[in-house]
Write an enzyme that holds these catalytic residues in place. Structure first.
Site, PDB file in Angstrom:
ATOM      1  N   HIS A 179     -16.532  -4.409  -3.101  1.00  0.00           N
ATOM      2  CA  HIS A 179     -15.087  -4.635  -3.169  1.00  0.00           C
ATOM      3  C   HIS A 179     -14.686  -5.848  -2.347  1.00  0.00           C
ATOM      4  CE1 HIS A 179     -10.839  -3.834  -3.509  1.00  0.00           C
ATOM      5  NE2 HIS A 179     -10.705  -3.628  -2.201  1.00  0.00           N
ATOM      6  N   TYR A 194       0.862  -1.173   0.000  1.00  0.00           N
ATOM      7  CA  TYR A 194       0.000   0.000   0.000  1.00  0.00           C
ATOM      8  C   TYR A 194       0.907   1.234   0.000  1.00  0.00           C
ATOM      9  CZ  TYR A 194      -3.881  -3.078   1.194  1.00  0.00           C
ATOM     10  OH  TYR A 194      -4.826  -4.074   1.175  1.00  0.00           O
TER      11      TYR A 194
END
Length: 374
Positions: free
Chosen positions: A302, A116
């Site tokens: 998601h 990330y």
């Protein structure tokens, strides 16, 4: 004609013909066929068409089908995931509208499964209210499978331009403190999605003192092959207009939060988890600021590779309403916004339950859930 196939991939003519040719055209370069069929044909050889993802398989041969049957397509084949019943976007945007890009600059993607990456940006439009009308993903060519999702967070307005000088791996022990001020999601994109166009009466507000001045872009890189030497420059393009719309847009997050206590055992053909947005939660979140509720016009479901189906359930006064959104055929590589046919009002005191169905039948280790439903 209406054909079906089995696990051996042999085409067989369906005794119940549900294919109806509406239009056909052929010239020196193209063959166009428009056809229709009922959504539910009551034919065991047909798959019902719902609001879930449909995987379309196509193939063709340059010669017409003869008496001996179909010709083998060779390499002329492909697949595409679609939502056949998703309402079309009403796109009436002017090509001359201004825009600005928020893109990473030569980010070295580590040779590990998941990364990330966080980068701070300053919104260039200030001192006067504008509305963002469309957000487009800018995915570096060749990195379509590397960039898994992008989140945009609003940050504290007390920051200064020094926070723009560097990016950093998110959720890292020595991550800059300024990143911790970025908590409110204002936009989300996921793999396979196209640009998101706001409805004609809605826009994402920018340019006022209450609007985001600094934003944090979080990019999730998915590198399961541990490829080395990847450099990425992906991001988002925000198209905006000075012609204001009636309503400001926002994002509500619901689902399963990132937690070490949420895991899925291996070898499970089906495993269901529920994330509860309780009446107390929605009362606190909406009661003072939005007592008349909020109007939901689109939903992004998601999940990651183990995800098989997602259902967003809505309760009002203790009674379950029609599903807010669902996808019983979830495709990891096709995570696109679902535009609701009719806006749904969520009121203080309602309940939302995110129901996630997983399959780990091909896994031998525990699966840890890492992200949430947007």
């Amino acid at each position: 004609q209406d054909y079906f196939t089995d696990e051996n991939r042999v085409l067989k003519k369906d005794p119940q013909q549900d294919y109806h040719l509406e239009y056909a055209m052929e010239n020196s370069t193209h063959t166009v066929l428009a056809f229709s069929r009922e959504l539910h044909t009551c034919d065991a050889n047909d798959k019902s068409i719902t609001e879930s993802t449909v995987r379309v398989i196509w193939a063709y041969h340059h010669k017409d089908m003869g008496e001996a049957g179909q010709n083998y397509h060779g390499a002329n084949r492909g697949t595409k995931s679609l939502r056949l019943l998703n309402p079309e976007k009403e796109e009436v945007l002017s090509a001359s509208l201004p825009y600005f890009d928020l893109t990473n600059k030569d980010v070295p993607v580590p040779d590990k499964d998941t990364t990330y990456w966080c980068q701070m940006f300053k919104i260039p439009v200030q001192h006067e209210k504008h509305h963002v009308t469309k957000v487009e993903p800018l995915i570096q060519k060749g990195h379509e499978n590397l960039v898994h999702h992008i989140l945009l967070y609003q940050c504290s307005s007390n920051l200064n331009d020094s926070v723009l000088d560097y990016g950093h791996e998110c959720y890292h022990p020595n991550m800059p403190d300024s990143f911790l001020t970025c908590e409110t999601v204002i936009f989300a994109w996921a793999i396979g999605g196209e640009g998101f166009t706001y409805p004609p009466h809605v826009g994402l507000s920018i340019g006022t003192a209450a609007d985001p001045q600094f934003v944090l872009m979080e990019v999730h890189y998915d590198n399961p092959s541990y490829t080395e030497g990847l450099i990425d420059n992906s991001g988002l393009r925000l198209i905006y207009t000075p012609v204001l719309r009636k309503y400001d847009a926002g994002v509500i997050e619901a689902g399963l939060w990132v937690s070490l206590f949420h895991n899925i055992p291996p070898g499970m053909p089906e495993f269901v988890s529920e994330g509860h947005c309780t009446l107390e939660c929605l009362e606190e979140a909406l009661g003072a600021e939005r007592p008349a509720g909020i109007h939901v016009f689109a939903v992004l479901l998601h999940a990651h590779l183990a995800g098989r189906a997602i259902r967003m359930r809505h309760f009002h006064n203790g009674e379950e309403q029609k599903l807010l959104a669902y996808d019983d055929e979830f495709d990891f590589n096709f995570q696109e916004f679902q535009y609701l046919k009719e806006e749904r009002t969520i009121l203080p005191g309602d309940n939302l339950i995110t129901e996630c169905h997983y399959s780990t039948v091909d896994r031998v280790r525990m699966t840890w859930v890492r992200k949430v439903l947007m």
